[in-house]
Design an enzyme around this catalytic site. Structure first.
Site, PDB file in Angstrom:
ATOM      1  N   HIS A  53      -8.884   5.573  -7.752  1.00  0.00           N
ATOM      2  CA  HIS A  53     -10.027   5.123  -6.975  1.00  0.00           C
ATOM      3  C   HIS A  53     -10.823   4.086  -7.763  1.00  0.00           C
ATOM      4  O   HIS A  53     -10.609   3.877  -8.956  1.00  0.00           O
ATOM      5  CB  HIS A  53     -10.901   6.320  -6.614  1.00  0.00           C
ATOM      6  N   GLU A  55     -13.871   3.923  -8.909  1.00  0.00           N
ATOM      7  CA  GLU A  55     -14.661   4.341 -10.071  1.00  0.00           C
ATOM      8  C   GLU A  55     -13.785   4.431 -11.311  1.00  0.00           C
ATOM      9  O   GLU A  55     -14.176   3.997 -12.410  1.00  0.00           O
ATOM     10  CB  GLU A  55     -15.289   5.723  -9.807  1.00  0.00           C
ATOM     11  N   ALA A 167      -0.560 -20.124  35.691  1.00  0.00           N
ATOM     12  CA  ALA A 167      -0.076 -19.187  36.710  1.00  0.00           C
ATOM     13  C   ALA A 167       1.405 -18.871  36.504  1.00  0.00           C
ATOM     14  O   ALA A 167       1.864 -17.766  36.773  1.00  0.00           O
ATOM     15  CB  ALA A 167      -0.309 -19.769  38.095  1.00  0.00           C
ATOM     16  N   ARG A 187      -4.383  -8.770  11.790  1.00  0.00           N
ATOM     17  CA  ARG A 187      -3.225  -7.868  11.815  1.00  0.00           C
ATOM     18  C   ARG A 187      -3.063  -7.241  10.440  1.00  0.00           C
ATOM     19  O   ARG A 187      -2.782  -6.048  10.324  1.00  0.00           O
ATOM     20  CB  ARG A 187      -1.954  -8.647  12.160  1.00  0.00           C
ATOM     21  N   THR A 199       3.388  -6.858  28.032  1.00  0.00           N
ATOM     22  CA  THR A 199       3.450  -7.907  27.019  1.00  0.00           C
ATOM     23  C   THR A 199       4.810  -7.915  26.335  1.00  0.00           C
ATOM     24  O   THR A 199       5.350  -8.968  26.012  1.00  0.00           O
ATOM     25  CB  THR A 199       2.299  -7.714  25.995  1.00  0.00           C
ATOM     26  N   LEU A 207       4.930  -8.179  16.649  1.00  0.00           N
ATOM     27  CA  LEU A 207       3.832  -7.305  16.234  1.00  0.00           C
ATOM     28  C   LEU A 207       3.888  -6.943  14.750  1.00  0.00           C
ATOM     29  O   LEU A 207       3.631  -5.790  14.377  1.00  0.00           O
ATOM     30  CB  LEU A 207       3.785  -6.029  17.098  1.00  0.00           C
ATOM     31  N   PRO A 400      -4.144  -8.609  30.445  1.00  0.00           N
ATOM     32  CA  PRO A 400      -5.437  -8.330  31.080  1.00  0.00           C
ATOM     33  C   PRO A 400      -5.580  -6.908  31.615  1.00  0.00           C
ATOM     34  O   PRO A 400      -6.684  -6.407  31.748  1.00  0.00           O
ATOM     35  CB  PRO A 400      -5.486  -9.342  32.231  1.00  0.00           C
ATOM     36  N   THR A 401      -4.466  -6.255  31.883  1.00  0.00           N
ATOM     37  CA  THR A 401      -4.569  -4.914  32.464  1.00  0.00           C
ATOM     38  C   THR A 401      -4.959  -3.886  31.413  1.00  0.00           C
ATOM     39  O   THR A 401      -5.910  -3.127  31.602  1.00  0.00           O
ATOM     40  CB  THR A 401      -3.246  -4.514  33.138  1.00  0.00           C
TER      41      THR A 401
HETATM   42  C1  AOF Z   1     -13.923   7.293  -3.951  1.00  0.00           C
HETATM   43  N1  AOF Z   1     -13.496   6.116  -4.439  1.00  0.00           N
HETATM   44  O1  AOF Z   1     -12.194   4.329  -4.358  1.00  0.00           O
HETATM   45  C2  AOF Z   1     -12.005   5.883  -2.634  1.00  0.00           C
HETATM   46  C3  AOF Z   1     -12.485   7.116  -2.108  1.00  0.00           C
HETATM   47  O2  AOF Z   1      -6.071  10.939  -1.404  1.00  0.00           O
HETATM   48  P1  AOF Z   1      -7.066  10.281  -2.279  1.00  0.00           P
HETATM   49  O3  AOF Z   1      -7.221  10.971  -3.594  1.00  0.00           O
HETATM   50  O4  AOF Z   1      -6.824   8.798  -2.440  1.00  0.00           O
HETATM   51  O5  AOF Z   1      -8.474  10.437  -1.559  1.00  0.00           O
HETATM   52  C4  AOF Z   1      -8.760   9.740  -0.394  1.00  0.00           C
HETATM   53  C5  AOF Z   1     -10.165  10.048   0.043  1.00  0.00           C
HETATM   54  O6  AOF Z   1     -11.076   9.728  -1.013  1.00  0.00           O
HETATM   55  C6  AOF Z   1     -10.608   9.223   1.220  1.00  0.00           C
HETATM   56  O7  AOF Z   1     -10.352   9.856   2.431  1.00  0.00           O
HETATM   57  C7  AOF Z   1     -12.087   9.072   0.967  1.00  0.00           C
HETATM   58  O8  AOF Z   1     -12.789  10.225   1.381  1.00  0.00           O
HETATM   59  C8  AOF Z   1     -12.153   8.986  -0.546  1.00  0.00           C
HETATM   60  N2  AOF Z   1     -11.998   7.597  -0.958  1.00  0.00           N
HETATM   61  N3  AOF Z   1     -13.455   7.758  -2.791  1.00  0.00           N
HETATM   62  O9  AOF Z   1     -14.746   7.947  -4.589  1.00  0.00           O
HETATM   63  C9  AOF Z   1     -12.556   5.396  -3.840  1.00  0.00           C
HETATM   64  N4  AOF Z   1     -11.014   5.202  -2.011  1.00  0.00           N
HETATM   65 ZN    ZN Z   2     -12.617   9.110  -5.683  1.00  0.00          ZN
END
Ligand code: AOF
Ligand code: ZN
Length: 465
Positions: A53, A55, A167, A187, A199, A207, A400-401
């Site tokens: 993550h 941090e 058309a 995307r 489509t 896609l 459009p639908t």
């Molecule tokens: C954080 N910092 O950079 C992110 C967070 O499966 P994991 O361990 O990757 O956890 C995913 C969950 O952690 C995600 O659903 C969200 O709640 C949190 N994401 N948290 O402190 C991060 N990406």
């Molecule tokens: Zn985290």
């Protein structure tokens, strides 16, 4: 409560988070800055699910002691064991003194508990700095965690007079190159691209993401096809599904340049679609897995139309047929009982019913049945299923639908509307099919979120009022 430096540091954390825009699915985009006083000493962002993550990346990047520092994070630090250990533990062990985060994590496994854990460890915790910006960055993740549904972004392109095609159906290249490149970026950031069988039949789209420098996983491809009328040779079934890749696809010639890429990626896509329903993990450079939503009471499809050749039927009629597929022939409104529909009704034998299912399954396509309400696929059920498949943002690129159906059922969160400086005339096809209004007060209202120029085209982002 927050200083100018706090704001600057969080701005930088948001910029870092944005670097994960196209790669973090299904996780949120998160950035982190570590500062000693007014000096930034560490930076990081979350790049990919399963990887550290933000941090942890920021702490690792610091080249000097982090004890006593402030961590600026765009999302409440997590307190749970997911694919990675809790970030709060990493912050506590690093002896961070203060944590400033932008927005609470809506994930019920984390929400509020991350902040509590930090407070219990004696840290100063402040929340809400640039909360709106941080929420926008993860608008789909936020919605899915809170409501179980993805953020529905409908992409449309029209002329100055609100027409999408002539058309006779000719519609390609209404907008210019810059606008089309922008669509590729939308995307790239979404979890799923959704379209209707109309489509598929009329435009035979791939896609997939064909954007410069794209490093993410290819989004899930979603086809709404109440009666399973999609030609097995359609391009959407050709790339990234089935070990055979393009080879097994009848319309292989049409797959063109992407065939090689899609073919190479085919195995990964098939595995994801078959095993976990396609919100597949892992990089797939060609095209994403495919899921087709059909009516639980899907009628046997017409074998004559399972040819891989897009018919020249009116797009709107076909798109309408997609959603009305479960209506028995004799109950169908005459407007929708097109020649094509009547033909389809002729071959109702069980054998016909099995063949395309097997053919689609053989290509690694997952078929999901949802209830149909008076012949229309239950769109909330479709979206709920996509939410369960961890789809955060779904980009709808349809006729459009389907666009009209999503609007009238109040399921649209955002319109991405490209306006090309052209006039197509009143015979051209309309942007969305909506019921006739009797009073201007009943007009569908939107607020303009932003407007941006792409070459000579204009992109409007609109949100229903
Ligand atoms: C954080 N910092 O950079 C992110 C967070 O499966 P994991 O361990 O990757 O956890 C995913 C969950 O952690 C995600 O659903 C969200 O709640 C949190 N994401 N948290 O402190 C991060 N990406
Ligand atoms: Zn985290």
């Amino acid at each position: 409560m927050f200083t100018e430096f706090d704001r600057l540091a969080m701005t930088q954390a948001l910029a870092l988070a944005e670097r994960g825009l196209e790669t973090t699915h299904p996780n949120p985009r998160v950035g982190c800055v570590i500062a000693q006083g007014d000096r930034i000493i560490g930076e990081g962002f979350h790049e990919r699910a399963g990887e550290p993550h933000a941090e942890v990346m920021a702490l690792r990047s610091a080249k000097e002691p982090v004890a006593g520092a402030t961590a600026y994070v765009t999302l409440e630090p997590c307190s749970h064991h997911g694919r990675t250990p809790p970030c709060v533990n990493a912050l506590i062990e690093a002896r961070i003194a203060r944590v400033v985060f932008a927005v609470q994590d809506p994930n019920p496994r984390v929400s509020g508990q991350g902040a509590d854990a930090l407070l219990r460890a004696g840290m100063t915790v402040e929340a809400g700095l640039m909360e709106n910006e941080a929420t926008e960055l993860n608008i789909g993740f936020m919605k899915r965690m809170k409501d179980g549904l993805p953020w529905v972004r409908v992409k449309l392109a029209m002329s100055l007079d609100g027409r999408t095609a002539l058309a006779n159906g000719a519609s390609q290249w209404i907008t210019g190159e810059a606008a089309r490149a922008d669509v590729q970026r939308w995307r790239a950031r979404c979890s799923a691209i959704m379209t209707g069988v109309g489509t598929v039949l009329a435009d035979d789209p791939q896609l997939n993401v064909r954007a410069a420098g794209f490093k993410g996983r290819q989004p899930l491809r979603v086809v709404l096809d109440a009666r399973l009328r999609s030609p097995v040779g359609a391009k959407v079934f050709g790339g990234g599904v089935g070990a055979g890749g393009g080879a097994g696809v009848g319309g292989g010639a049409g797959v063109g340049g992407a065939a090689g890429v899609g073919g190479a990626a085919g195995v990964g896509g098939a595995a994801a679609a078959g095993v976990d329903g396609g919100a597949g993990r892992g990089a797939d450079p060609g095209a994403g897995p495919v899921v087709v939503f059909a009516a639980a009471s899907a009628e046997p499809p017409d074998q004559n139309s399972v040819s891989g050749v897009a018919p020249s039927a009116d797009d709107a009629t076909w798109a309408g047929a997609a959603l009305s597929g479960a209506i028995p022939v004799d109950r169908r409104p005459s407007a929708q009982a097109s020649t094509v529909e009547s033909t389809a009704a002729k071959s109702d034998s069980p054998a016909d019913f099995r063949v395309p299912r097997a053919a689609l399954s053989g290509k690694g396509v997952r078929i999901e049945e949802v209830p149909s309400d008076d012949g229309y696929l239950d769109l909330p059920a479709v979206l709920k299923k996509l939410g369960e498949m961890e789809v955060n943002e779904v980009l709808v690129e349809a006729g459009p639908t389907l666009a009209g159906q999503l609007l009238t059922t109040f399921l649209v969160d955002e319109l991405l509307l490209y306006v090309a400086p052209k006039l197509l005339g009143p015979q051209g096809r309309p942007l969305v099919n909506l019921p006739e209004l009797q009073s201007l007060q009943d007009a569908w209202g939107f607020s303009l979120f932003d407007a941006k120029r792409f070459g000579d085209d204009l992109r409007l982002r609109l949100r229903p009022k």
